[in-house]
Design a protein around this motif. Structure first.
Motif, short mmCIF file in Angstrom:
data_model
loop_
_atom_site.label_atom_id
_atom_site.label_comp_id
_atom_site.label_asym_id
_atom_site.label_seq_id
_atom_site.Cartn_x
_atom_site.Cartn_y
_atom_site.Cartn_z
N VAL A 36 5.75 -11.07 -0.46
CA VAL A 36 6.51 -10.00 -0.22
C VAL A 36 7.20 -10.11 1.36
O VAL A 36 6.36 -10.53 2.11
CB VAL A 36 6.03 -8.60 -0.39
CG1 VAL A 36 6.96 -7.58 0.09
CG2 VAL A 36 5.41 -8.54 -1.58
N SER A 39 10.00 -7.54 6.18
CA SER A 39 11.02 -6.62 6.21
C SER A 39 10.70 -5.53 5.22
O SER A 39 10.86 -4.23 5.48
CB SER A 39 12.34 -7.10 6.14
OG SER A 39 12.69 -7.69 4.75
N VAL A 40 10.45 -5.89 3.92
CA VAL A 40 10.17 -5.11 3.03
C VAL A 40 8.86 -4.09 3.28
O VAL A 40 8.77 -3.16 2.99
CB VAL A 40 9.93 -5.78 1.71
CG1 VAL A 40 9.47 -4.77 0.64
CG2 VAL A 40 11.17 -6.34 1.12
N ILE A 41 7.68 -4.88 3.70
CA ILE A 41 6.45 -4.25 4.20
C ILE A 41 6.83 -3.34 5.30
O ILE A 41 6.21 -1.92 5.41
CB ILE A 41 5.47 -5.21 4.48
CG1 ILE A 41 5.17 -6.16 3.24
CG2 ILE A 41 4.17 -4.68 5.07
CD1 ILE A 41 4.26 -7.20 3.62
N LYS A 43 9.59 -1.76 5.95
CA LYS A 43 10.10 -0.51 5.28
C LYS A 43 9.44 0.32 4.46
O LYS A 43 9.37 1.63 4.81
CB LYS A 43 11.60 -1.04 4.40
CG LYS A 43 12.47 -1.49 5.43
CD LYS A 43 13.68 -1.83 4.41
CE LYS A 43 14.60 -2.79 5.01
NZ LYS A 43 15.68 -3.52 4.00
N LEU A 44 8.49 -0.24 3.92
CA LEU A 44 7.67 0.63 3.33
C LEU A 44 6.52 1.42 4.30
O LEU A 44 6.40 2.51 3.92
CB LEU A 44 6.57 -0.08 2.31
CG LEU A 44 5.78 0.51 1.39
CD1 LEU A 44 6.07 1.51 0.29
CD2 LEU A 44 4.72 -0.59 0.66
N LEU A 45 6.16 0.83 5.18
CA LEU A 45 5.31 1.47 6.20
C LEU A 45 6.22 2.54 6.95
O LEU A 45 5.73 3.75 7.28
CB LEU A 45 4.80 0.66 7.31
CG LEU A 45 3.62 -0.54 6.60
CD1 LEU A 45 3.28 -1.53 7.83
CD2 LEU A 45 2.72 0.36 6.12
N PHE A 47 8.82 4.19 5.71
CA PHE A 47 8.68 5.49 4.79
C PHE A 47 7.49 6.09 4.49
O PHE A 47 7.68 7.51 3.99
CB PHE A 47 9.65 4.91 3.50
CG PHE A 47 11.31 4.87 3.66
CD1 PHE A 47 12.10 6.05 3.89
CD2 PHE A 47 11.61 3.77 4.02
CE1 PHE A 47 13.40 5.90 4.34
CE2 PHE A 47 13.11 3.48 4.37
CZ PHE A 47 13.89 4.61 4.21
N THR A 48 6.52 5.40 4.74
CA THR A 48 5.15 6.09 4.37
C THR A 48 4.79 6.97 5.57
O THR A 48 4.57 8.09 5.42
CB THR A 48 4.03 5.03 4.17
OG1 THR A 48 4.43 4.17 3.01
CG2 THR A 48 2.79 5.69 4.09
N TYR A 89 14.62 6.51 0.70
CA TYR A 89 13.74 5.50 0.35
C TYR A 89 14.50 4.70 -0.95
O TYR A 89 14.73 3.46 -0.87
CB TYR A 89 12.45 5.62 0.06
CG TYR A 89 11.82 4.64 -0.09
CD1 TYR A 89 11.21 3.36 0.72
CD2 TYR A 89 11.44 4.31 -1.73
CE1 TYR A 89 10.69 2.36 0.36
CE2 TYR A 89 10.55 3.13 -1.92
CZ TYR A 89 10.30 2.12 -1.04
OH TYR A 89 9.55 1.08 -1.38
N ALA A 93 16.35 0.86 -0.74
CA ALA A 93 15.88 -0.07 -1.74
C ALA A 93 16.96 -0.50 -2.71
O ALA A 93 17.26 -1.93 -2.99
CB ALA A 93 14.71 0.62 -2.55
N GLU A 96 19.23 -2.70 -0.52
CA GLU A 96 18.63 -3.92 -0.37
C GLU A 96 18.54 -4.95 -1.64
O GLU A 96 18.93 -6.06 -1.57
CB GLU A 96 17.00 -3.96 -0.14
CG GLU A 96 16.50 -5.09 0.43
CD GLU A 96 15.17 -4.70 0.71
OE1 GLU A 96 14.18 -5.75 0.50
OE2 GLU A 96 14.90 -3.94 1.40
#
Length: 108
Positions: A36, A39-41, A43-45, A47-48, A89, A93, A96
Motif C-alpha cells: 500500500v 500516501s494512502v496510509i 490519508k487513512l490516518l 481521516f481516522t 473520505y 478515495a 484518487e
C-alpha cells in the motif's frame, strides 16, 4: 479405531515458513516495495484522527457556547460532523481512484 496415515512433509526454507505465517509475503518475489502506498496510509490516518476529533470537538465546543447546555443539539452536531468526515473520505478515495485510472490510460 482409525488408522494414522503418514503425511508427506516437504522441505521448506525459513522464508517460505514465514510466508505461510504472514499473508501477502512471497519469498520468491522479494520486491522490497510496500503493498500500500504511503500516501494512502497517511490519508487513512488523517481521516481516522478527523473521525475522532471532529465529532468530539464539535460536541464540546457547541454544548455550552452555542446551544446553552442542550446536549441533544450538540449531539446532533457531532453526528453531522462525523457524517461530513465520512463523506469527505469517500470523495477523496473516489478522486484518487479516478486519478489512478486516468494515469493507467495514459500509459497505454
Amino acid at each position: 479405531m482409525a488408522t494414522r496415515r503418514p503425511v508427506k512433509v516437504e522441505k521448506t526454507t525459513e522464508k517460505e515458513d514465514i510466508a505461510t505465517i504472514i499473508p501477502g509475503t512471497n519469498p520468491r518475489n522479494d520486491t522490497k516495495s510496500l503493498a500500500v502506498p504511503g500516501s494512502v496510509i497517511a490519508k487513512l490516518l488523517l481521516f481516522t484522527m478527523a473521525m475522532v476529533v471532529a465529532p468530539l470537538g464539535s460536541y464540546f465546543l457547541t454544548v455550552n457556547t452555542v446551544f446553552s447546555g442542550n446536549t441533544t443539539y450538540a449531539g446532533a452536531t457531532a453526528a453531522v460532523m462525523a457524517n461530513v468526515v465520512l463523506i469527505t473520505y469517500v470523495l477523496v478515495a473516489m478522486a484518487e481512484d479516478t486519478r489512478d485510472q486516468e494515469e493507467a490510460k495514459k500509459s497505454q
